[in-house]
Design an enzyme around this catalytic site. Sequence first.
Site, short mmCIF file in Angstrom:
data_model
loop_
_atom_site.label_atom_id
_atom_site.label_comp_id
_atom_site.label_asym_id
_atom_site.label_seq_id
_atom_site.Cartn_x
_atom_site.Cartn_y
_atom_site.Cartn_z
CB ILE A 1 5.97 -0.08 -6.30
CG1 ILE A 1 6.57 0.65 -5.31
CG2 ILE A 1 6.79 -1.21 -7.20
CD1 ILE A 1 7.46 -0.40 -4.25
CG ASP A 2 0.08 0.27 -6.88
OD1 ASP A 2 0.11 0.78 -7.94
OD2 ASP A 2 -0.86 -0.69 -6.92
CE LYS A 3 -0.88 6.79 0.77
NZ LYS A 3 -2.20 7.70 0.72
CB THR B 1 2.86 -1.94 -3.40
OG1 THR B 1 1.49 -2.49 -3.81
CG2 THR B 1 3.99 -3.10 -3.60
NE ARG C 1 -4.03 -2.74 -5.77
CZ ARG C 1 -4.40 -1.81 -5.61
NH1 ARG C 1 -3.53 -0.59 -5.83
NH2 ARG C 1 -5.46 -1.40 -5.05
#
Length: 312
Positions: free
Chosen positions: A144-146, A148, A246
């Site tokens: 998962i994104d930094k 998030t 996103r």
Amino acid sequence: MAAPRQDRLCLVLGPEMRGLRLDRALALALPTWSRERLKALIAAGEVVLGGAPVRDPARRVRGGEAVDLRLPAPPPMRLAAEPIPLAIVYEDAHLLVVDKPAGLVVHPAAGNPEGTLVNALLHHCGESLSGIGGVARPGIVHRIDKDTSGLLVVAKTDPAHRGLARQFVAHSVGRRYLAVVLGTPVPPAGRIETRLARSPANRQRMAACAAPAGKLAITHYRVLEGLAGAALVECRLETGRTHQVRAHMAHIGHPLLGDRLYGGRRVMGFGIARQALHAQSLSFRHPVTGENLDFSSPISPDIQALLSSLRV
């Protein structure tokens, strides 16, 4: 001296992949693997078709072909173990589930050589992490994104990694995200299906593109609550592409609050310093025991504060 351990992964490239480059077909079949890692395996002769190694990543797939990937044992890890606190939701001998805070990068890469979740996992687990993901990504099955927050599963053994990867490929892992988006989507529930690829205008962004380019991405969304100029939305992932929630919410005109990359200035100034996205639930079948596991994570404090400020 014993020969280095070598794992194998067997799969079939379906007829729908006919005409695609081999590296692209493998990336579609193995979405949790990076394309660069797959290219490196091809160049090293570790991808076998019809009993013979194939070294050309541009070779066209005929469709219906059986592929063997030979996975050399990873070289010794040179990553530093760091005593970074971890919120561990579940752990056994095969895997663990972590509730990642916003701001923590999942694995080392250019610009983030240390201070990542992987560094924290090395401190917690020692070297008992699956090596299938490569030297820089021990144990990492998905990301998962930094910026998030929320849940992700980590493999401690290679059998667990392979079993989890198969579930991600089969889209049988349940993943639900909570997002606070600009405006209120109409209709209040729906299915977003596009292909996603790097935007030619901004390589940091993912953008919808025409077939056969990009990777198929499917998100099911549902408005949970209307807010002042915004909405709390549940997004269920059928696929798991980079920036999928996103990019998809921006694609239908409702970018996430705080997400300057996809929403520009209009989504800033709401009192949250990152995209308002939380990986709230995660469910899968235990790859070794077969037990059905289901986990949930409370909404992070900054998103809770955002919701309170927008409720009317």
